[in-house]
Design a protein around this motif. Structure first.
Motif, short mmCIF file in Angstrom:
data_model
loop_
_atom_site.label_atom_id
_atom_site.label_comp_id
_atom_site.label_asym_id
_atom_site.label_seq_id
_atom_site.Cartn_x
_atom_site.Cartn_y
_atom_site.Cartn_z
N UNK A 158 0.84 -1.20 0.00
CA UNK A 158 0.00 0.00 0.00
C UNK A 158 0.87 1.25 0.00
N UNK A 159 0.28 2.36 -0.39
CA UNK A 159 1.03 3.62 -0.42
C UNK A 159 1.49 4.01 0.97
N UNK A 160 0.67 3.72 1.97
CA UNK A 160 1.00 4.05 3.36
C UNK A 160 0.53 2.89 4.23
N UNK A 161 1.33 2.55 5.24
CA UNK A 161 0.93 1.52 6.19
C UNK A 161 1.42 0.14 5.78
N UNK A 162 1.02 -0.84 6.59
CA UNK A 162 1.42 -2.22 6.33
C UNK A 162 2.82 -2.56 6.78
N UNK A 163 3.39 -1.78 7.72
CA UNK A 163 4.72 -2.09 8.24
C UNK A 163 4.70 -3.40 9.03
N UNK A 164 5.87 -3.98 9.21
CA UNK A 164 6.03 -5.14 10.09
C UNK A 164 7.02 -4.79 11.19
N UNK A 165 6.74 -5.25 12.40
CA UNK A 165 7.60 -5.02 13.55
C UNK A 165 8.11 -6.35 14.08
N UNK A 260 6.17 -6.97 28.50
CA UNK A 260 7.60 -6.71 28.42
C UNK A 260 8.08 -6.81 26.96
N UNK A 261 7.60 -7.80 26.22
CA UNK A 261 8.00 -7.96 24.83
C UNK A 261 7.54 -6.80 23.96
N UNK A 262 6.55 -6.05 24.41
CA UNK A 262 6.02 -4.95 23.62
C UNK A 262 6.80 -3.65 23.83
N UNK A 263 7.84 -3.65 24.64
CA UNK A 263 8.63 -2.43 24.85
C UNK A 263 9.26 -1.98 23.53
N UNK A 264 9.15 -0.70 23.23
CA UNK A 264 9.70 -0.18 21.99
C UNK A 264 11.21 -0.36 21.91
N UNK A 265 11.89 -0.36 23.07
CA UNK A 265 13.34 -0.50 23.08
C UNK A 265 13.80 -1.88 22.60
N UNK A 266 12.89 -2.84 22.54
CA UNK A 266 13.23 -4.19 22.11
C UNK A 266 12.89 -4.42 20.64
N UNK A 267 12.41 -3.40 19.95
CA UNK A 267 11.79 -3.62 18.65
C UNK A 267 12.52 -2.92 17.50
N UNK A 268 12.21 -3.41 16.30
CA UNK A 268 12.59 -2.74 15.06
C UNK A 268 11.37 -2.76 14.15
N UNK A 269 11.24 -1.72 13.32
CA UNK A 269 10.07 -1.59 12.45
C UNK A 269 10.54 -1.40 11.01
N UNK A 270 9.93 -2.14 10.09
CA UNK A 270 10.30 -2.06 8.68
C UNK A 270 9.19 -1.42 7.88
N UNK A 271 9.54 -0.37 7.14
CA UNK A 271 8.63 0.21 6.14
C UNK A 271 8.94 -0.49 4.81
N UNK A 272 7.98 -1.27 4.36
CA UNK A 272 8.18 -2.06 3.16
C UNK A 272 8.25 -1.20 1.90
N UNK A 273 9.01 -1.66 0.94
CA UNK A 273 8.98 -1.19 -0.44
C UNK A 273 8.86 -2.40 -1.33
#
Length: 314
Positions: A158-165, A260-273
């Motif tokens: 999609x043009x916007x959204x649909x990221x995976x974390x 605890x697993x939902x802490x942002x400090x433990x995560x990475x987020x990918x914006x797909x292309x």
């Protein structure tokens, strides 16, 4: 029973997980050293999890030396991102086969029409088949041998959204207080698929598949053989309960570990292309597909690789 993380602000009765200030975990297991990568360029996306690899085309003819470095990078960073991978469906499969036996997902016949008996599953989501993977999970933990890894390729986005974390299950374990780590190290949990995949399947299909895939037991803390790293191995989608404790304590422990697993400090987020590929170690991280693009269309090709039986601390 109530557990709390150390923090610069005292936990409260309403938030026993209060923890403000630096939340920093080691990227590697004790005794495991990092080394430079000579076959490609690696760019970290977050301190402990997620790195982009450039200078490599993912196809079946990758030199063994490159594949060896990619294996090391996957252990170190848990999820790898590859941009501009204009490869065919066959090349996608050939690359995944270099990592192990490909997995046939038994439920795609019912949840993904037209995708039965294939190892490359096309996940097409739009206004008529909405995305429902927006829950933190490791893949296939209801199986005796949960997936080792997955390779996901963006076909249409999609043009916007649909990221995976993705969330780092090793860093999550390391950041727990010592007494809580000691409490969960020897515990096991029950995992099952009926309340997740089964909810979207005909009753006769659930009844037919249930004998093939009964509930299974896995350690709450899994040990990764290649590194000795301890990781949390419970997830909202498939873990039913912790065994050997009261229902009250099971619920309390799982709620705490999930938060605890939902802490942002433990995560990475990918914006797909388009033509982006993500590969992750399903043993060492959980993932969440953001379903914020409805009614736009999102199409991904997914291959997963057979894993082994999880090993616990004991």
């Amino acid at each position: 029973m109530t557990y709390a993380l150390p923090s610069t602000a005292a936990p409260t009765a309403t938030d026993p997980l209060a923890c403000f200030g630096p939340i920093v975990a080691p990227r590697l297991a004790p005794g495991v050293d990092s080394a430079p990568y000579g076959r490609f360029t690696l760019t970290p996306h977050a301190p402990t999890i997620g790195a982009e690899i450039s200078g490599v085309r993912l196809s079946g003819d990758l030199p063994d030396e490159v594949l060896s470095e990619l294996r090391r990078a996957l252990l170190e960073w848990k999820v790898l991102f590859f941009r501009d991978q204009d490869i065919t469906r066959a090349e996608h499969r050939e690359f995944a086969q270099r990592w192990g036996e490909l997995e046939q997902h038994p439920f795609f016949e019912y949840t993904q029409p037209g995708q039965s008996d294939v190892d490359v599953a096309t996940l097409a989501k739009d206004a008529t088949a909405v995305g429902a993977e927006n829950i933190w999970h490791n893949d296939v933990t209801w199986h005796e041998h949960p997936s080792f890894a997955a390779v996901l390729r963006a076909v249409e986005i999609p043009a916007v959204g649909g990221d995976t974390l993705w969330a780092d299950a090793g860093a999550a374990y390391d950041l727990l207080p010592a007494d809580l780590r000691e409490r969960i190290d020897g515990l096991e949990a029950e995992h099952d698929w009926v309340k997740s995949f089964g909810s979207g399947m005909p009753a006769d299909a659930v009844e037919m598949l249930r004998p093939q895939f009964p509930p299974v037991r896995h350690p709450v803390v899994r040990v990764i053989p290649e590194t000795g790293r301890r990781v949390l191995f419970v997830n909202v989608a498939f873990t039913q309960r912790i065994l050997g404790v009261t229902e009250e304590e099971s619920n309390a422990l799982l709620r705490l570990l999930y938060r605890h697993m939902m802490r942002a400090e433990l995560q990475v987020r990918l914006r797909w292309q388009k033509d982006t590929i993500a590969m992750w170690d399903n043993r060492t991280c959980q993932h969440y597909a953001s379903s914020d693009y409805f009614p736009a269309r999102r199409v991904m090709d997914r291959i997963s690789i057979v894993g082994d039986a999880p090993i616990g601390v004991n």
